[in-house]
Structures are given as structure tokens and as C-alpha cells.
Motif scaffolding. Sequence first.
Motif, PDB file in Angstrom:
ATOM      1  N   GLY A 100       0.793  -1.232   0.000  1.00 42.20           N
ATOM      2  CA  GLY A 100       0.000   0.000   0.000  1.00 42.20           C
ATOM      3  C   GLY A 100       0.820   1.274   0.000  1.00 42.20           C
ATOM      4  O   GLY A 100       0.265   2.362  -0.124  1.00 42.20           O
ATOM      5  N   GLN A 101       2.141   1.166   0.116  1.00 42.44           N
ATOM      6  CA  GLN A 101       2.999   2.356   0.101  1.00 42.44           C
ATOM      7  C   GLN A 101       3.123   2.896  -1.323  1.00 42.44           C
ATOM      8  O   GLN A 101       3.195   2.136  -2.279  1.00 42.44           O
ATOM      9  CB  GLN A 101       4.403   2.018   0.622  1.00 42.44           C
ATOM     10  N   LYS A 102       3.181   4.215  -1.446  1.00 45.50           N
ATOM     11  CA  LYS A 102       3.391   4.826  -2.755  1.00 45.50           C
ATOM     12  C   LYS A 102       4.789   4.480  -3.250  1.00 45.50           C
ATOM     13  O   LYS A 102       5.765   4.565  -2.510  1.00 45.50           O
ATOM     14  CB  LYS A 102       3.289   6.352  -2.671  1.00 45.50           C
ATOM     15  N   LEU A 103       4.865   4.083  -4.518  1.00 45.93           N
ATOM     16  CA  LEU A 103       6.157   3.830  -5.142  1.00 45.93           C
ATOM     17  C   LEU A 103       6.560   4.975  -6.069  1.00 45.93           C
ATOM     18  O   LEU A 103       7.715   5.358  -6.133  1.00 45.93           O
ATOM     19  CB  LEU A 103       6.121   2.535  -5.963  1.00 45.93           C
ATOM     20  N   ARG A 104       5.558   5.509  -6.809  1.00 41.87           N
ATOM     21  CA  ARG A 104       5.859   6.525  -7.803  1.00 41.87           C
ATOM     22  C   ARG A 104       4.620   7.373  -8.073  1.00 41.87           C
ATOM     23  O   ARG A 104       3.511   6.869  -8.118  1.00 41.87           O
ATOM     24  CB  ARG A 104       6.290   5.834  -9.100  1.00 41.87           C
ATOM     25  N   GLU A 105       4.852   8.663  -8.261  1.00 42.09           N
ATOM     26  CA  GLU A 105       3.810   9.596  -8.699  1.00 42.09           C
ATOM     27  C   GLU A 105       4.290  10.223  -9.995  1.00 42.09           C
ATOM     28  O   GLU A 105       5.387  10.771 -10.048  1.00 42.09           O
ATOM     29  CB  GLU A 105       3.581  10.690  -7.671  1.00 42.09           C
ATOM     30  N   ILE A 106       3.486  10.113 -11.034  1.00 41.35           N
ATOM     31  CA  ILE A 106       3.856  10.624 -12.349  1.00 41.35           C
ATOM     32  C   ILE A 106       2.807  11.644 -12.780  1.00 41.35           C
ATOM     33  O   ILE A 106       1.615  11.399 -12.670  1.00 41.35           O
ATOM     34  CB  ILE A 106       3.922   9.487 -13.387  1.00 41.35           C
ATOM     35  N   SER A 107       3.271  12.766 -13.305  1.00 43.20           N
ATOM     36  CA  SER A 107       2.376  13.808 -13.799  1.00 43.20           C
ATOM     37  C   SER A 107       2.298  13.709 -15.325  1.00 43.20           C
ATOM     38  O   SER A 107       3.321  13.708 -16.009  1.00 43.20           O
ATOM     39  CB  SER A 107       2.906  15.181 -13.378  1.00 43.20           C
ATOM     40  N   TRP A 108       1.069  13.618 -15.855  1.00 46.40           N
ATOM     41  CA  TRP A 108       0.838  13.483 -17.290  1.00 46.40           C
ATOM     42  C   TRP A 108      -0.003  14.640 -17.803  1.00 46.40           C
ATOM     43  O   TRP A 108      -0.919  15.100 -17.125  1.00 46.40           O
ATOM     44  CB  TRP A 108       0.089  12.193 -17.605  1.00 46.40           C
ATOM     45  N   VAL A 109       0.285  15.089 -19.020  1.00 46.36           N
ATOM     46  CA  VAL A 109      -0.549  16.055 -19.731  1.00 46.36           C
ATOM     47  C   VAL A 109      -0.643  15.571 -21.179  1.00 46.36           C
ATOM     48  O   VAL A 109       0.372  15.442 -21.869  1.00 46.36           O
ATOM     49  CB  VAL A 109       0.037  17.482 -19.681  1.00 46.36           C
ATOM     50  N   GLU A 110      -1.854  15.267 -21.611  1.00 42.83           N
ATOM     51  CA  GLU A 110      -2.127  14.822 -22.976  1.00 42.83           C
ATOM     52  C   GLU A 110      -1.202  13.693 -23.424  1.00 42.83           C
ATOM     53  O   GLU A 110      -0.624  13.726 -24.519  1.00 42.83           O
ATOM     54  CB  GLU A 110      -2.065  15.993 -23.945  1.00 42.83           C
ATOM     55  N   GLY A 111      -1.008  12.695 -22.572  1.00 45.54           N
ATOM     56  CA  GLY A 111      -0.244  11.516 -22.931  1.00 45.54           C
ATOM     57  C   GLY A 111       1.263  11.646 -22.828  1.00 45.54           C
ATOM     58  O   GLY A 111       1.994  10.735 -23.200  1.00 45.54           O
ATOM     59  N   ARG A 112       1.756  12.783 -22.345  1.00 47.63           N
ATOM     60  CA  ARG A 112       3.202  12.979 -22.182  1.00 47.63           C
ATOM     61  C   ARG A 112       3.496  13.294 -20.723  1.00 47.63           C
ATOM     62  O   ARG A 112       2.710  13.966 -20.058  1.00 47.63           O
ATOM     63  CB  ARG A 112       3.696  14.140 -23.041  1.00 47.63           C
TER      64      ARG A 112
END
Length: 158
Positions: A100-112
Amino acid sequence: MPPRLRVWLFGALIFVLFWGGRRLLRRLRNAEQSLPTERGGVIRKVTHHDNGRMKTERYLLDGVMHGPWMIWDEDGNKLAEGHHKDGMLDGAEIRYGSDGQKLREISWVEGRRHGTTTEHDADGKPAQRLCYVHAEEGTPPAHDGPCAQDELDVPKPD
């Protein structure tokens, strides 16, 4: 008909109905369910693991992924969640470990990838931050560290 044959046929019939019924129920459970919206028909697509727990949940608009999505493991632990807009990743994508721990947070805009991607350590605390600016899959980050606002205001290349 001899009684032994009758018992055997009855047992075979029960076996076929039981296993066939389970397969039918699994197919029905994984079937798409229609949810009415003002913009037309949004389809909620849900799949399940063999143990009956939910595996994925996503939404489609006109056959294209649109809206929130989530993935769970066989024990019911959330592995990932994010958002699609018109078939492309858009917004925050969060990936979790089986604990349940966060491994990664990724920010996306229009598929990039666009914005700061944060890698977390085993305790769920931020360990590394990388800045991406309109990066396609496989493109290296612009630099280590969080993105500055002026970097994010750069127009998307065509």
C-alpha cells in the motif's frame, strides 16, 4: 435405465451445470456496464481476478479510455490509479507496492510526462524527484529535482 447409469448421468449433469454456471457468472461479472451521462454513454469496464476480486476498473467514452482507472492485485491491494482524457494519460498517476505504500507519482498532460515525477522509498517518503517537460515515453528527464513553474509553461511541441 439402470440405477448406476442414472446416478452417473445425474452427477455429470450437475458437474456441467456447476462449472458452466461459474464460467457464465464470471463472464457476466466482467461484462461492460452502461452508465448514463449527459454527454452520451460512458461505459464502465470492470474485470475480476479468478478469486472474484476486482482487477481493473476503467471508463470508456465512444470506445476510448476517458476518466479514472484503477488496478488491484489478487488480494485487493490497489497497485495503480490514474486518469485518462480522450484516450491519453492526463493528470496524476500513482503506483503502489503490495503493502500500500506509494512507489511513484507521475504527472501526465495529454499523454506525455509533464511535471515532477516522484519516486518513493520503502517507507513511502519521497526519495527522488525528476522534472519532465512534454516528454514522450522513453525520453530522459529534463533534470533532477522538481520542475519550476516557468518550465511547465513551455508550449507543447507539435
